[in-house]
Write an enzyme that holds these catalytic residues in place. Structure first.
Site, PDB file in Angstrom:
ATOM      1  N   ASP A 135      -2.648   0.292   8.142  1.00  0.00           N
ATOM      2  CA  ASP A 135      -1.476   1.153   7.952  1.00  0.00           C
ATOM      3  C   ASP A 135      -0.371   0.852   8.959  1.00  0.00           C
ATOM      4  O   ASP A 135       0.480   1.704   9.247  1.00  0.00           O
ATOM      5  CB  ASP A 135      -1.861   2.643   8.020  1.00  0.00           C
ATOM      6  CG  ASP A 135      -2.803   3.038   6.901  1.00  0.00           C
ATOM      7  OD1 ASP A 135      -2.646   2.509   5.786  1.00  0.00           O
ATOM      8  OD2 ASP A 135      -3.707   3.860   7.140  1.00  0.00           O
ATOM      9  N   ASN A 150       0.851  -1.195   0.000  1.00  0.00           N
ATOM     10  CA  ASN A 150       0.000   0.000   0.000  1.00  0.00           C
ATOM     11  C   ASN A 150       0.878   1.233   0.000  1.00  0.00           C
ATOM     12  O   ASN A 150       1.997   1.205   0.524  1.00  0.00           O
ATOM     13  CB  ASN A 150      -0.869   0.002   1.260  1.00  0.00           C
ATOM     14  CG  ASN A 150      -1.725   1.256   1.381  1.00  0.00           C
ATOM     15  OD1 ASN A 150      -2.351   1.686   0.407  1.00  0.00           O
ATOM     16  ND2 ASN A 150      -1.769   1.850   2.561  1.00  0.00           N
ATOM     17  N   HIS A 169       0.703   5.005   1.499  1.00  0.00           N
ATOM     18  CA  HIS A 169      -0.080   5.756   2.473  1.00  0.00           C
ATOM     19  C   HIS A 169       0.498   7.163   2.592  1.00  0.00           C
ATOM     20  O   HIS A 169       1.716   7.331   2.732  1.00  0.00           O
ATOM     21  CB  HIS A 169      -0.039   5.048   3.831  1.00  0.00           C
ATOM     22  CG  HIS A 169      -0.784   5.800   4.885  1.00  0.00           C
ATOM     23  ND1 HIS A 169      -2.158   5.818   4.949  1.00  0.00           N
ATOM     24  CD2 HIS A 169      -0.351   6.589   5.891  1.00  0.00           C
ATOM     25  CE1 HIS A 169      -2.528   6.585   5.962  1.00  0.00           C
ATOM     26  NE2 HIS A 169      -1.456   7.067   6.550  1.00  0.00           N
ATOM     27  N   SER A 184       4.517   6.842   2.641  1.00  0.00           N
ATOM     28  CA  SER A 184       5.176   5.574   2.971  1.00  0.00           C
ATOM     29  C   SER A 184       4.605   4.455   2.110  1.00  0.00           C
ATOM     30  O   SER A 184       3.392   4.381   1.913  1.00  0.00           O
ATOM     31  CB  SER A 184       4.918   5.200   4.438  1.00  0.00           C
ATOM     32  OG  SER A 184       5.272   6.246   5.322  1.00  0.00           O
TER      33      SER A 184
END
Ligand code: NHR
Ligand code: GAR
Length: 230
Positions: A153, A115, A117, A144
């Protein structure tokens, strides 16, 4: 076309999006510039996501799976996994995907789902990160890339980009500065993975070139050190 024998097969990707898809575009652009990836499908939980149009323009298969058609997260995630698995991706990338994923779904793709973020994790998990960074009086903010775990997260961070917070910033101006850097670090992380240099280690930390990362890599904005070439 003949491939040199030393080259590995391109890394197959499925991207999950919900919105504009500019991070998706950065991967499409990186591929056009020689990154060995194959975008097999782009899946959106929103039919109106602009990123779907970007994918179509580049001849990439698109799928829409609306979470609104499902009674709960488990049944949505079950169909999402079935859809993803049809494309047999080596890596699943969340690129502005806005639905929290269930632990069972995350476990299925452990070590092969990333992911991006928009914060310097572990600061500001969750939503509205730019506004929250401003309200906290941060002088530095960023983005990030992390491997996805069940903890929202909270997965191990691979690489970050830092940007300054400027005096007259609002959430919009700050988001734009961060987003520009996202478009550098996401293709970089995907490249490392595609080249077989990056994996999720047994200890739960990212491993880059055989080294367990105690700290995320930080890419500076300077073109010579940006990591977009090497
Ligand atoms: N799922 C798991 N299990 N772990 C992560 O690390 C995840 C994840 C799903 C998405 C992206 C994340 C981000 O980068 C992401 C990471 C959505 C929300 C959220 O609250 C929070 C974080 C992220 C994505 N979503 C609301 C929900 O109820 C809906 C919000 C909306 O639709 O606008 O799912 O920020
Ligand atoms: C990006 O800033 C991404 O980091 C963030 O949304 C934007 C998507 O832009 N992701 C999240 O907030 C996930 N909850 P894009 O659709 O243009 O790539």
């Amino acid at each position: 076309m003949a491939q040199a024998m030393s080259e590995r097969a391109p890394l197959s990707l499925v991207a999950l999006i919900s919105g504009g898809g500019s991070n998706l575009q950065s991967l499409i652009d990186a591929q056009a510039q020689g990154l060995a990836i194959q975008l097999r499908a782009v899946i959106s939980n929103r039919a109106e996501a602009l990123g779907l149009e970007r994918a179509r323009r580049h001849g990439i298969t698109t799928e829409i799976l609306s979470h609104r058609d499902y009674p709960d997260r488990e049944t949505f995630d079950a169909d999402l996994a079935a859809l993803i698995d049809r494309y047999e991706p080596g890596l699943v990338v969340l690129a502005g995907f806005m639905r929290i994923l269930t632990p069972g779904f995350v476990a299925r793709y452990q070590g092969r789902m990333m992911n991006i973020h928009p914060s310097l994790l572990p600061k500001f998990r969750g939503l509205h990160t730019h506004q929250r960074a401003l309200e906290a009086g941060e002088r530095e903010h960023g983005a990030s890339v992390h491997f996805v775990t069940a903890e929202l997260d909270g997965g191990p961070v691979i690489v970050q980009a830092r940007v300054p917070v400027l005096k007259n910033d609002d959430a919009k101006s700050l988001a734009a500065r961060v987003l520009e850097r996202e478009h550098c670090i996401y293709p970089t992380a995907v490249r490392w993975f595609a080249e077989g240099r990056l994996r999720l280690g047994e200890d739960g930390r990212p491993e880059l070139d055989g080294q367990s990362l105690r700290q995320p890599k930080v890419l500076s904005a300077s073109p010579t050190r940006s990591g977009t070439r090497s």
